[in-house]
Design a protein around this motif. Structure first.
Motif, PDB file in Angstrom:
ATOM      1  N   ILE A 116       1.013  -1.099  -0.004  1.00  0.00           N
ATOM      2  CA  ILE A 116       0.037  -0.049   0.112  1.00  0.00           C
ATOM      3  C   ILE A 116       0.952   1.165  -0.208  1.00  0.00           C
ATOM      4  O   ILE A 116       0.704   2.134  -0.597  1.00  0.00           O
ATOM      5  CB  ILE A 116      -0.924   0.105   1.363  1.00  0.00           C
TER       6      ILE A 116
ATOM      7  N   ALA B  80      -6.366   2.377   2.351  1.00  0.00           N
ATOM      8  CA  ALA B  80      -6.007   3.059   0.964  1.00  0.00           C
ATOM      9  C   ALA B  80      -7.199   2.942   0.292  1.00  0.00           C
ATOM     10  O   ALA B  80      -8.196   2.361   0.283  1.00  0.00           O
ATOM     11  CB  ALA B  80      -5.181   1.837   0.362  1.00  0.00           C
ATOM     12  N   GLN B  81      -7.266   4.290  -0.287  1.00  0.00           N
ATOM     13  CA  GLN B  81      -8.242   4.619  -1.405  1.00  0.00           C
ATOM     14  C   GLN B  81      -7.751   5.107  -2.799  1.00  0.00           C
ATOM     15  O   GLN B  81      -7.014   6.010  -2.642  1.00  0.00           O
ATOM     16  CB  GLN B  81      -9.026   5.825  -0.518  1.00  0.00           C
ATOM     17  N   GLU B  82      -8.716   4.476  -3.718  1.00  0.00           N
ATOM     18  CA  GLU B  82      -8.505   4.951  -4.919  1.00  0.00           C
ATOM     19  C   GLU B  82      -9.873   5.264  -5.440  1.00  0.00           C
ATOM     20  O   GLU B  82     -10.269   6.319  -5.389  1.00  0.00           O
ATOM     21  CB  GLU B  82      -7.666   3.845  -5.918  1.00  0.00           C
TER      22      GLU B  82
ATOM     23  N   TYR C 204      -2.778   4.933  -4.830  1.00  0.00           N
ATOM     24  CA  TYR C 204      -3.713   5.084  -3.548  1.00  0.00           C
ATOM     25  C   TYR C 204      -3.613   6.336  -2.852  1.00  0.00           C
ATOM     26  O   TYR C 204      -2.765   7.133  -3.014  1.00  0.00           O
ATOM     27  CB  TYR C 204      -3.342   3.957  -2.625  1.00  0.00           C
TER      28      TYR C 204
END
Length: 208
Positions: A82, A100-102, A91
């Motif tokens: 990550i 984690a964000q996408e 991310y």
């Protein structure tokens, strides 16, 4: 292989929001356009996060993916992956630790599965478990499959919501705990020269 993972998830999705009276249809999960507004996938025994990371990158933005892993070493490899993705701009990190964000969201959790019996597991719409090497209680002639030991059947049956879909590999869940085996699929798995994925729907009212 990732293609096998995709095939099993897609098969499981057919039962997640089925209109069949034998299954649970959670209409609250759909928006006004009849699109899935949110979907929670739990990768049970997520290892270094490979499948969870892949799902986060390949599935729609409405998906929330949680990985649960008991091995600190494997969990840390996932966190490192990550971190590499964040540095590469793949991310972004939310305010919640280790998330984690996408488009979709991903959270990796460290600890035994029962630690999350009141948090992560109850909100799952789908559980995926690569259970090929997990302990069994023996072979069921009725199911035509090896059955996971009672510890897993009890934990998942008590923790997951009614209608939750559970996908396991090479071991089935026991229907006496409410897990109705609704489908199966042979998939590629080079580690053991092929696997069978089992798709179950939790129907607690039938277990009572």
């Amino acid at each position: 292989p990732l293609s096998s993972f995709d095939s099993l998830l897609n098969l499981g999705l057919q039962y997640s929001f089925s209109d069949d009276d034998d299954h649970i249809n959670d209409k609250n999960k759909h928006n006004n356009n009849n699109e899935i507004s949110s979907f929670n996938l739990v990768d049970l025994g997520s290892g270094c996060g490979r499948l969870a990371l892949y799902a986060a990158l390949s599935r729609p933005s409405s998906w929330n993916i949680d990985g649960i892993e008991i091995s600190e070493m494997l969990h840390n490899i996932g966190l490192e992956a990550i971190e590499i993705g964040v540095k590469g701009g793949v991310y972004s990190i939310s305010e919640e630790s280790n998330q984690a964000q996408e488009n979709s969201s991903l959270t990796l959790h460290l600890g035994p599965a029962d630690m999350f019996s009141n948090s992560v597991l109850p909100r799952a719409d789908m559980i995926f478990a690569y259970s090929t090497t997990w302990s069994t209680s023996g072979f069921s002639e009725d199911l035509g499959a090896m059955v996971l030991e009672d510890e897993w059947n009890t934990l998942l049956g008590e923790s997951c919501r009614n209608g939750c879909v559970a996908i396991t590999t090479d071991r089935a869940l026991d229907p006496k705990y409410g897990w109705k085996l609704v489908d199966r699929m042979e998939v590629e798995n080079r580690e053991v020269f092929g696997s069978i994925g089992y798709v179950h729907v939790l129907q607690k009212h039938e277990a009572d």
